[in-house]
Design an enzyme around this catalytic site. Sequence first.
Site, mmCIF file in Angstrom:
data_model
loop_
_atom_site.group_PDB
_atom_site.id
_atom_site.type_symbol
_atom_site.label_atom_id
_atom_site.label_comp_id
_atom_site.label_asym_id
_atom_site.label_seq_id
_atom_site.Cartn_x
_atom_site.Cartn_y
_atom_site.Cartn_z
ATOM 1 N N VAL A 1 0.807 -1.255 -0.054
ATOM 2 C CA VAL A 1 -0.044 0.065 0.058
ATOM 3 C C VAL A 1 0.864 1.296 0.009
ATOM 4 O O VAL A 1 0.603 2.189 -0.548
ATOM 5 C CB VAL A 1 -0.918 0.067 1.308
ATOM 6 N N GLU B 1 -10.250 6.186 5.514
ATOM 7 C CA GLU B 1 -10.761 5.830 4.590
ATOM 8 C C GLU B 1 -10.518 4.476 4.088
ATOM 9 O O GLU B 1 -11.247 3.572 3.611
ATOM 10 C CB GLU B 1 -11.061 6.745 3.422
ATOM 11 N N ILE C 1 -13.572 1.347 -1.533
ATOM 12 C CA ILE C 1 -14.888 2.031 -1.458
ATOM 13 C C ILE C 1 -14.815 3.173 -0.344
ATOM 14 O O ILE C 1 -14.360 3.128 0.498
ATOM 15 C CB ILE C 1 -15.958 0.804 -1.158
ATOM 16 N N GLU D 1 -3.787 -14.740 2.442
ATOM 17 C CA GLU D 1 -2.713 -14.681 3.148
ATOM 18 C C GLU D 1 -2.095 -16.350 3.612
ATOM 19 O O GLU D 1 -3.099 -17.099 3.734
ATOM 20 C CB GLU D 1 -2.603 -13.959 4.596
ATOM 21 N N ASP E 1 -11.034 -9.824 10.502
ATOM 22 C CA ASP E 1 -11.098 -8.587 9.744
ATOM 23 C C ASP E 1 -12.334 -8.031 9.417
ATOM 24 O O ASP E 1 -12.505 -6.680 9.658
ATOM 25 C CB ASP E 1 -10.280 -9.222 8.321
ATOM 26 N N LYS F 1 -13.832 -4.161 10.568
ATOM 27 C CA LYS F 1 -14.541 -3.121 9.882
ATOM 28 C C LYS F 1 -15.984 -2.788 10.225
ATOM 29 O O LYS F 1 -16.450 -1.831 10.196
ATOM 30 C CB LYS F 1 -14.541 -3.686 8.423
ATOM 31 N N GLY G 1 -5.607 -4.357 -2.080
ATOM 32 C CA GLY G 1 -4.890 -4.186 -3.261
ATOM 33 C C GLY G 1 -4.136 -2.787 -3.257
ATOM 34 O O GLY G 1 -4.649 -1.812 -2.568
HETATM 35 N N1 HSE Z 1 -7.440 -9.123 3.856
HETATM 36 C C1 HSE Z 1 -8.587 -8.442 3.656
HETATM 37 C C2 HSE Z 1 -9.502 -9.044 2.491
HETATM 38 C C3 HSE Z 1 -8.311 -6.943 3.138
HETATM 39 O O1 HSE Z 1 -9.357 -10.169 2.252
HETATM 40 O O2 HSE Z 1 -10.547 -8.375 2.014
HETATM 41 C C4 HSE Z 1 -7.738 -6.159 4.114
HETATM 42 O O3 HSE Z 1 -8.605 -5.874 5.247
#
Ligand code: HSE
Length: 428
Positions: A13, A129, A136, A190, A201, A205, A302
């Site tokens: 990133v 963001e 998005i 991963e 994850d 969010k 990405g």
């Molecule tokens: N590893 C996450 C995904 C992206 O697969 O969407 C980063 O939060």
Amino acid sequence: MDLKIGIAGLGTVGLGVIELLAERAALLVERCGRRIVVTAVSSRDRHRDRGVDIGAMQWFDDPRVMAADADVDVIVELIGGSGGVALDVCNAAIAAGKPVVTANKAMIAHHGAALAEAAEAAGVSLGYEAAVAGGIPIVKALREGLAGNRIERVYGILNGTCNYILSAMSDNGSDFDDVLAEAQRLGYAEADPSFDIDGIDAAHKIAILASLAFGTVPNLAGVHTEGISRITSLDTTYAAELGYRIKLLGVANMTDHGLEQRVHPCMVPQAAQIAQIEGVFNAVVTEGDFVDRTMFCGRGAGAGPTASAVVADLVDVARGNVLPTFGVPAGQLRHVQAASMARHVGAYYIRLRVIDQPGVMADVTAALGDAQVSVKALIQHSHDLGDGASVVLTTHETGEASMLQALKVIAALDTVLEAPCMIRIEQL
Ligand code: HSE
């Protein structure tokens, strides 16, 4: 005057941000009235070949020192991890009166309220963001574009790895382990995929989205979290037969007994817009009282999409915009108790592996009836398991406590050969 950026963390990133700022330099000057220039960087290994020339940027071995350096205006934190150096860097920058931009969902979910309070006290912005759904612009959408609405529910496909796996399982009838191995080979998952496939994850969010939607302190501990590893190809096949698609959703809504936040596999109607979101794509749906339903979809990860989100926050800084971090001043964020999942109300899909003999269905339906769970559809598939049969049923809306009580009785029946599989059906 140039806006001078210091980037902490030069992974995919970070390099994406450097590339975007270089390639779109002229456009950004038009949009901000000034240049945004990376003048300083810090990462673990100074001498690694990154394929990007960082020779003109000042190197810092310690990103905390960079955060306090008078020649840096803004810190972009891309180190990751909920605390540790990442948090130190952000606190050091805020203490030095500098805005912070981060892609770090774990840090914002864990420490967002404290960071927001510090940033607002210092009169600087905290941009994140990129922390939710990659490219998005959902943070801006909730904080700005939808600011006139009372948000009733926010939900979404918040993890591309899980959506890729579930999409491939549904499309090809493949098993979870095989698709995960393929996703790792292609670089979508991963090497240690547990954060993604266990729902953690996505939990980070949805905790952030709930805070923005409801003006509450982010409450990660209050997110009921389940992953996707228990989903089998039988479930994706039966889902299709019943008119559903299985998606890992993060969902947040306010109830009269607290804030319900949950991440788990869901059966969503095939006709629902969100059911069409396939592969690594993410989508977020908001339901507002005046705007009604909006849906945002795009790439959730990405270099390019995430850099796009980071740069959007930098553009805000360059323009002099300072907005309340979670849409209301940090001191006014409400502490709302988490709603217990036992009080969740919804419909359920249940799959059982049973011995194919008389009386089994009667025992199963008796257990459901005793718990006041009403069956909507019941199908037996005797052909697909050598020494048993699959029984698949769906229920009408019921309280989760009743459903769990019935499942406990069903699981203990001698004729039930393995732990029942329960997937919540989502009304969208
Ligand atoms: N590893 C996450 C995904 C992206 O697969 O969407 C980063 O939060």
